[in-house]
Enzyme design. Structure first.
Site: not given
Length: 1018
Positions: A721, A723, A725-726, A728, A743, A852
């Site tokens: 995964g 996003g 800012f990070g 995973v 993460k 979120d």
């Protein structure tokens, strides 16, 4: 006449023939029955090894129906022999029975995405008719069977995501019909066997994310039909064999994250004329970028990042008509001449370009005005850490869809162009460490989506615009070390969305207004080294998540207010070089996580406390307070003897001696403070915050090395995964073999530090069975000496809810193998999420708004229980009497799930989470995203459902539910669920259902469904 003898042979012959045919038919029937029995017994043996079948997928495997009608079984029409066995994504647990290989007519075996384990039986070689074998995402281990050579008809071998070890068998080189070989994400070692070059039919070879070493065998260049080559995330070294450049059919070519070296041929893009994706980042390639890059007219993504490439970026990139991503960051690109940015002009013709990153190179030159003509599709423009000079072109305002602009650490001059206000979609504006002059444009207040604004270390002057108070999404505001004057506007202190407000090193004056108490999400407040005055307002104690408070080198006075004791998360407090007076309050010693306290050079009096932080003498600074007494001797304070009058008399008699000592200690104190200031600035500039994991008190930290080993060096194939800012990664902890999700914060992305701190703060004290469980954390330095931050969570084997609601057909099974969630599973997931949200809103000491909620942030464990994850945007809020919270909106969220009131500056509210939950619930049962292309204007997902029920219920339900005609109790249950979704997602916040009530209604719907299921069984 003698009578003629009758001829009876024809009649006897016919009888014999008939009897013969009967015998043949009987033999055929007997043989047929025998082979059918073999398949039947093989299937039962397979079922017998399954120790868990949570979805009852194999409940139909019984004598009541013919085995050719069993779930997942397909038979041939002519012989009624099993030809396909497809049981994907059913959570089956157990080893694989060796009897499965008695299905000698089997052509397709698809058992992907289950929990099967153990060794892969050698009997696989008996499946001589096998064409497709998919065991993706299971837990098989041991070495790959060498007798796969008997499966001469094999076309597709998919073993991704298991624990296979050992070397790649050379016997695979005999499977001449093999087209797809996927062995990624295992633990294979050794070298790539050269015999794979014999597989002339191969179109897809994926060996990524293993432990493969050695070099790439040149024999792979014989694969003339190869379209996809994935060798990323290994330890492969050496050079790319020149023979690979002869494969003109290549579409995707990924060798990222290895140890490959050497230069790249200038005709690289002529050799791969059909190239769509090229990924060579994270290696040691040197030399220049291939000059033929402009010929890659089909390419969508090109990534050369993190290498040692030099020279100029080729001009003429306008030939990249389809490119969406260009990433050249972290190389040594540039020249001595200083005209290195001319290539930017050619990008005008790249009408689909979305992200351009050339940061962290050695590029020199003036930013050309031609960037104003870039495509309006551009969303991210990153030129950080180069030697770019000149001014920011005013035409940059034409890039109307730009969300991220990073020009930090360059040599830019001039003012911030007023046209920048046209960038209404801007979320991150980062211009720090340049030589920008002039005033901060008040028009920045019109950029209402702005979440990060960093203009520090420039030469900006004038006042801080009060219009910034309109930026209600602003998370981080850094204006350090400019020439700013005047008072900090009250409107800025009213931005409850702020997590970091950093203004040191200016000429700001005036007091800290009482509005500071509205900054309920603030984690960093730094106004040090200014000319501010007045007392600390008691409302500062309302900033209950504050961790870093720097007020040093100002003219503040008064006492430390008692409300400061409410700052239970405070780690660093600096009040030095002010005019504070009174006794040092004892509650400072009771702050649970305080790490550093500087009270030096004030007018504090009385005895210094001797507990808590004050026992750590190196962490406390009290020098320069002439009326203090206490221990230890290293503080150079007189002992406290008798009453305060006697102490004062003793200090007065020895004032001259103390003065000398004070001056001496002051010098050393200032010298000691320099590393602290540098460390703070370094951490801020890299991650946006200076933090350590808030979870470290309860969870021991893991080192970077341990996490690197656990994730195969953070291999791209371990990534599950990503996003803003990070990213995973799936990993296995070397200490105990536990599967985890790691993460890793993208600290180069501004706001990542804030996200890390928000998630740590949220996870610090929350515990619920339907929230993702944190295992540990890491906050340190990686092998390159860079800051590294990560959180380690319990691994969720079934991934995100989004993957199950919107599955992608796999290569072997096609549409038949789409993953499905049953009605019961979806309802259970909905209840789980509702319970988690209810806990966050009503059962935590301080209410938490998740901010979120969406399917990709709902993770499913092995039993398909739901766990809400990703607290990077969460907010601790001060509760008022109503359900609305006390801070205005500062949350970005995700389009489609964000409450409508946020678009007009509404307040942060638990009701916004309920809106997101309502949309998630509707998506869960309709299978349609709120951003589906079918929705436009005022016609949205909510309207689609509202207009269709109750009469059009069948038209809105997800086809993957496979419910057929919906009536009776099933209809009642579904209508209840959808109505809950509609009430939760009402446009007006006061019309939304309470989350506790929503959970209760969903439970009632579940109870109704169970009544239906019990009646069906009866």
């Amino acid at each position: 006449m003698i009578p003629e003898k009758p001829n009876c042979f024809p009649k006897n012959h016919a009888l014999v023939f008939i009897l013969y045919q009967i015998a043949v038919a009987a033999a055929a029937i007997a043989a047929f029955s025998l082979t059918n029995e073999t398949d039947y017994q093989a299937l039962l043996a397979f079922k017998g090894q399954i120790t868990s079948d949570p979805s009852d997928a194999l409940s139909s495997w019984n004598v009541s129906i013919h085995f050719c009608s069993w779930t997942g079984v397909t038979c041939g029409k002519k012989h009624q022999r099993v030809t396909q066995l497809r049981l994907p994504s059913l959570r089956l647990v157990g080893p694989l029975s060796p009897h499965i290989w008695n299905l000698t007519f089997l052509r397709v075996l698809n058992l992907q995405a289950n929990h099967l384990h153990g060794l892969l039986p050698q009997e696989i070689g008996q499946l001589s008719r096998l064409r497709g074998l998919s065991l993706i995402n299971n837990s098989f281990e041991g070495e790959l069977p060498i007798n796969l050579t008997n499966c001469a008809d094999l076309r597709g071998l998919y073993l991704y995501g298991n624990n296979f070890s050992g070397q790649i068998p050379v016997e695979l080189g005999s499977l001449m019909k093999l087209k797809v070989l996927v062995l990624s994400s295992n633990s294979l070692s050794g070298e790539i066997t050269s015999v794979l070059g014999n597989l002339s039919a191969l179109t897809h070879l994926s060996l990524g994310d293993n432990h493969i070493q050695g070099s790439i065998p040149p024999q792979l260049g014989h694969l003339s039909n190869l379209e996809k080559l994935f060798l990323y995330g290994n330890n492969i070294s050496g050079r790319i064999p020149t023979s690979l450049y002869n494969i003109s059919s290549i579409l995707e070519f990924s060798l990222a994250s290895n140890n490959l070296s050497g230069s790249l041929p200038s005709d690289l893009f002529l050799a791969f004329p059909k190239l769509i994706g090229l990924y060579l980042g994270g290696n040691k390639f040197s030399g220049m970028l291939p000059s033929t890059i402009a010929n890659a007219s089909q390419a969508i993504e090109i990534d050369f990042s993190q290498n040692a490439l030099v020279g100029l970026i080729p001009v003429g990139l306008g030939g990249l008509k389809n490119v969406q991503l260009l990433n050249f960051e972290k190389n040594n690109l540039g020249s001595e001449e200083g005209d290195d940015l001319s290539f930017l002009t050619s990008l005008i013709n790249c009408t689909k370009l979305q992200r351009l990153s050339i940061g962290e190179n050695r590029l020199k030159g003036i930013l050309p005005n031609s960037i104003a003509n870039f495509s309006s599709t551009l969303m991210a423009f990153v030129l950080r850490q180069n030697f770019i000079s000149g001014t920011i072109p005013s035409g940059i305002g034409n890039l109307v869809n730009l969300q991220l602009l990073s020009l930090i650490e360059n040599m830019l001059t001039g003012g911030i162009p007023s046209s920048i206000v046209k960038l209404s979609n801007m979320q991150g504006l980062y211009l720090y460490e340049n030589n920008l002059t002039g005033v901060i444009p008040s028009s920045l207040g019109n950029m209402t989506l702005l979440s990060g604004l960093e203009l520090d270390n420039n030469v900006l002057e004038g006042t801080i615009p009060a219009s910034l108070g309109n930026c209600t999404h602003l998370d981080e505001l850094y204006l350090d070390r400019n020439l700013l004057v005047g008072a900090v506007p009250q409107e800025v202190f009213g931005l409850s969305s702020l997590t970091a407000l950093s203004l040191p090193g200016n000429y700001l004056s005036g007091p800290i207004p009482s509005q500071v108490g509205e900054l309920v999400n603030l984690q960093i407040l730094d106004v040090s080294d200014n000319d501010m005055s007045g007392e600390i307002p008691p409302t500062l104690g309302d900033c209950q998540v504050l961790e870093y408070l720097y007020l040093g080198v100002n003219q503040f006075n008064g006492t430390i207010p008692p409300s400061t004791s409410n700052l239970r998360g405070l780690k660093f407090l600096n009040l030095s070089r002010n005019n504070f007076s009174g006794q040092i309050p004892g509650f400072l010693a009771d702050l649970p996580v305080i790490e550093s306290l500087d009270l030096s050079f004030n007018k504090f009096q009385g005895e210094v406390p001797n507990r808590g932080i004050f026992r750590n003498h190196s962490a406390v600074h009290v020098v320069g307070n002439n009326d203090l007494c206490g221990e230890p001797p290293t503080w150079q304070l007189p002992r406290c003897k008798g009453g305060a009058t006697e102490k004062h008399r003793e200090r007065t008699s020895s004032r001259r001696t103390v003065l000398v000592i004070t001056v001496t200690v002051s010098i050393f104190s200032l010298l000691a403070a320099i590393p602290t200031i540098i460390l703070y600035r370094s951490k801020r500039s890299k991650s946006g915050t200076a933090s350590a994991s808030s979870t470290e008190d309860q969870h021991p930290k893991l080192s970077y090395g341990e996490l690197s080993r656990a994730t195969n060096g953070f291999s791209p194939t371990n990534m599950i995964g990503e996003g803003s800012f990070g990213a995973v990664y799936k990993g296995v902890l070397p200490s105990n073999g536990q599967n985890v999700a790691v993460k890793v914060l993208k600290l180069e992305e501004q706001g990542a530090g804030r996200s890390f701190m928000a998630e740590c703060a949220a996870l610090r004290n929350i515990r619920h069975r339907n929230l993702v469980k944190i295992i540990s954390s890491c906050s340190g330095i990686n092998f390159r000496g860079e800051d590294f931050k990560a959180l380690v969570f319990e691994f969720m084997p079934n991934g995100s809810l989004d993957k199950w609601l919107h599955p992608v057909p796999n290569e072997i099974g096609g549409a038949e193998d789409n993953t499905r969630l049953s009605m019961t599973e979806r309802l259970n997931i909905a209840i789980d999420v509702a319970m988690a949200v209810d806990y966050l809103h009503h059962q935590c000491q301080t209410p938490i708004v998740h901010s979120d909620l969406k399917p990709s942030n709902v993770l499913l464990d092995g039993d398909f229980s739901a766990h809400v994850s990703d607290f990077g945007l969460s907010k601790f809020l001060k509760v008022k009497a109503s359900r609305t919270q006390s801070s205005s909106i500062g949350i970005r969220g995700t389009i489609g799930y964000v409450a409508p009131e946020y678009g007009v500056g509404g307040e942060v509210s638990t009701l916004a989470d309920i809106y997101s939950f309502g949309i998630l619930l509707l998506e869960l049962f309709t299978g349609k995203r709120p951003t589906d292309p079918m929705f436009s204007g005022e016609f949205d997902l909510r309207g689609f459902v509202e207009r269709s029920i109750p009469d059009g219920l069948n038209q809105v339900l997800d086809p993957l539910l496979c419910l057929g005609r919906v009536q009776g109790n099933l209809q009642q249950s579904l209508l209840t669920v959808l109505r809950v979704g509609l009430m939760c997602s009402a446009a007006q916040p006061n019309e939304r259902m309470n989350i506790g009530e929503a959970a209760a209604e969903l439970q009632k719907a579940w109870d109704v469904l169970q009544v239906r299921r019990r009646r069906k069984r009866v």
